[in-house]
Design an enzyme around this catalytic site. Structure first.
Site, mmCIF file in Angstrom:
data_model
loop_
_atom_site.group_PDB
_atom_site.id
_atom_site.type_symbol
_atom_site.label_atom_id
_atom_site.label_comp_id
_atom_site.label_asym_id
_atom_site.label_seq_id
_atom_site.Cartn_x
_atom_site.Cartn_y
_atom_site.Cartn_z
ATOM 1 N N LYS A 159 0.816 -1.213 0.000
ATOM 2 C CA LYS A 159 0.000 0.000 0.000
ATOM 3 C C LYS A 159 0.855 1.271 0.000
ATOM 4 C CE LYS A 159 -0.882 -0.090 5.042
ATOM 5 N NZ LYS A 159 -0.417 1.228 5.472
ATOM 6 N N ASP A 160 2.147 1.148 0.321
ATOM 7 C CA ASP A 160 3.055 2.295 0.289
ATOM 8 C C ASP A 160 3.818 2.429 -1.026
ATOM 9 O OD1 ASP A 160 2.414 3.037 2.888
ATOM 10 O OD2 ASP A 160 4.009 1.813 3.778
ATOM 11 N N ARG B 132 -8.020 8.338 4.065
ATOM 12 C CA ARG B 132 -9.000 7.303 3.726
ATOM 13 C C ARG B 132 -9.746 6.842 4.979
ATOM 14 N NH1 ARG B 132 -8.717 2.068 4.661
ATOM 15 N NH2 ARG B 132 -6.527 2.238 5.234
ATOM 16 N N ARG B 133 -8.997 6.556 6.029
ATOM 17 C CA ARG B 133 -9.637 6.123 7.277
ATOM 18 C C ARG B 133 -10.440 7.264 7.888
ATOM 19 N NH1 ARG B 133 -4.073 3.251 9.187
ATOM 20 N NH2 ARG B 133 -4.407 1.200 8.219
ATOM 21 N N ARG C 276 1.334 10.341 13.476
ATOM 22 C CA ARG C 276 2.511 9.902 12.730
ATOM 23 C C ARG C 276 3.401 9.052 13.616
ATOM 24 N NH1 ARG C 276 4.680 12.726 8.548
ATOM 25 N NH2 ARG C 276 6.076 10.954 8.454
ATOM 26 N N ARG D 127 2.957 4.884 17.988
ATOM 27 C CA ARG D 127 1.504 5.075 18.025
ATOM 28 C C ARG D 127 0.898 4.337 19.219
ATOM 29 N NH1 ARG D 127 0.019 4.347 11.560
ATOM 30 N NH2 ARG D 127 1.870 5.415 10.793
ATOM 31 N N CYS E 189 -1.345 9.584 -1.729
ATOM 32 C CA CYS E 189 -1.455 9.682 -0.277
ATOM 33 C C CYS E 189 -2.335 10.858 0.145
ATOM 34 C CB CYS E 189 -0.050 9.849 0.302
ATOM 35 S SG CYS E 189 0.014 10.189 2.055
#
Length: 317
Positions: A80-81, A128-129, A146, A152, A240
């Site tokens: 996904k990156d 997106r989230r 971040r 996190r 992104c």
């Protein structure tokens, strides 16, 4: 070829991914595989939204430069990156078998998304989230988050957030399920994942002897699913800095494809579900993107980008 070198980021998840591929190649071919760890710009600059400093390519550029200099042969990424375009001499050579593709709510206090109180503080790095969370619960306070997974998690445990959103694949791969009280996955039609979520993408120097050593890691089902997803995003020219979700799941000869495009505040979105035939996988993503464009997706994404830029003052990306 007696030795292969993997360029990798130094985060816990990136190292797990690279060590997994290292082990698989060594078992298959009996050759020495070394890891070359480095920091990318995306790992170093943590106080600025990704969209403002260059998007997802920030997590791949230094690794690509290492391969182009001849210091390394391959780089292992979360798919996904991985950007759509590659420098001359490099290619996306492998898409691995997928882990669980879902997103999950992680919390020390609440077992279910429905239990979050009014105005709860939810941490996520993703537009997106953010879009989909606010579409479900406009009352939530979404706060930028971040840093690597361990950072996190620390912020969650220190009480900065009521919950954070992470990919289930990452949680499983580095064993975070043992470190938090509650993990509540979202079904993929409720929170549509990012393109390629759950798969590893191996970028490689475009040389036959290197490609031959890693080709066995390709998973055909994952290749088919993620081709649909990546072509959808490619046609929409999304990156992104805009909120796009796309997930294809194959079962037999058909795939169920869920897709969403919208504004970061969840106030407007286009969301569709389609069943496509396996034989059409190379064109299905582009075809669905064209349908979205006819419904105004390009204009919506332009507004989404403007909204994302306005949100940068709040350090949200």
């Amino acid at each position: 070829m007696e030795k292969l070198t993997i360029a990798t980021r130094g985060s816990a998840l990136a190292m797990w991914q690279s060590e997994f591929i290292q082990s698989e190649i060594e078992k298959k071919h009996g050759i020495k595989v070394e890891l070359l760890s480095m920091k990318t710009k995306g790992d170093i600059i943590l106080d600025t939204p990704l969209a403002k400093i260059g998007g997802k390519g920030l997590f791949t550029k230094e690794l690509e430069e290492s391969m182009l200099r001849g210091e390394s042969d391959i780089a292992v990424h979360s798919l996904k990156d991985v950007p759509m375009q590659f420098p001359n001499g490099l290619k996306l050579a492998v898409i691995s078998e997928r882990e669980d593709v879902r997103d999950a709510m992680i919390s020390e206090k609440f077992a279910k998304f429905s239990e979050l109180p009014q105005g709860a503080r939810v941490g996520t790095t993703s537009l997106r989230r953010r879009m989909q969370l606010l579409a479900l619960r406009p009352d939530l306070t979404i706060v930028s988050l971040r840093g690597n997974i361990n950072t996190r998690l620390r912020k969650l445990k220190e009480g900065e957030f009521d919950a954070i959103i992470l990919a289930v694949a990452g949680i499983k791969r580095i064993g975070l399920d043992k470190e938090v009280k509650f993990i509540a996955p979202f079904e993929t039609d409720l929170m549509i994942p990012a393109m390629g979520q759950g798969a590893l993408g191996i970028e490689a120097v475009d040389k036959g002897e290197i490609l031959e050593k890693i080709d066995f890691l390709n998973n055909q089902k994952a290749v088919i699913e993620t081709t649909i997803e990546r072509e959808f995003v490619k046609v929409l020219e999304g990156g992104c800095q805009v909120p796009i979700g796309i997930n294809a799941k194959f079962d037999g000869e058909n795939a169920v494809v869920n897709a969403i495009v919208g504004l970061p505040d969840g106030s407007e979105f286009i969301k569709e579900s389609r069943v496509v035939k396996k034989a059409d996988y190379k064109t299905a993503g582009a075809k669905l993107a064209d349908e979205f464009i006819k419904k105004g997706a390009k204009e919506l994404l332009k507004r989404a980008e403007d909204m994302a830029n306005a949100l940068q003052g709040e350090n949200i990306h």
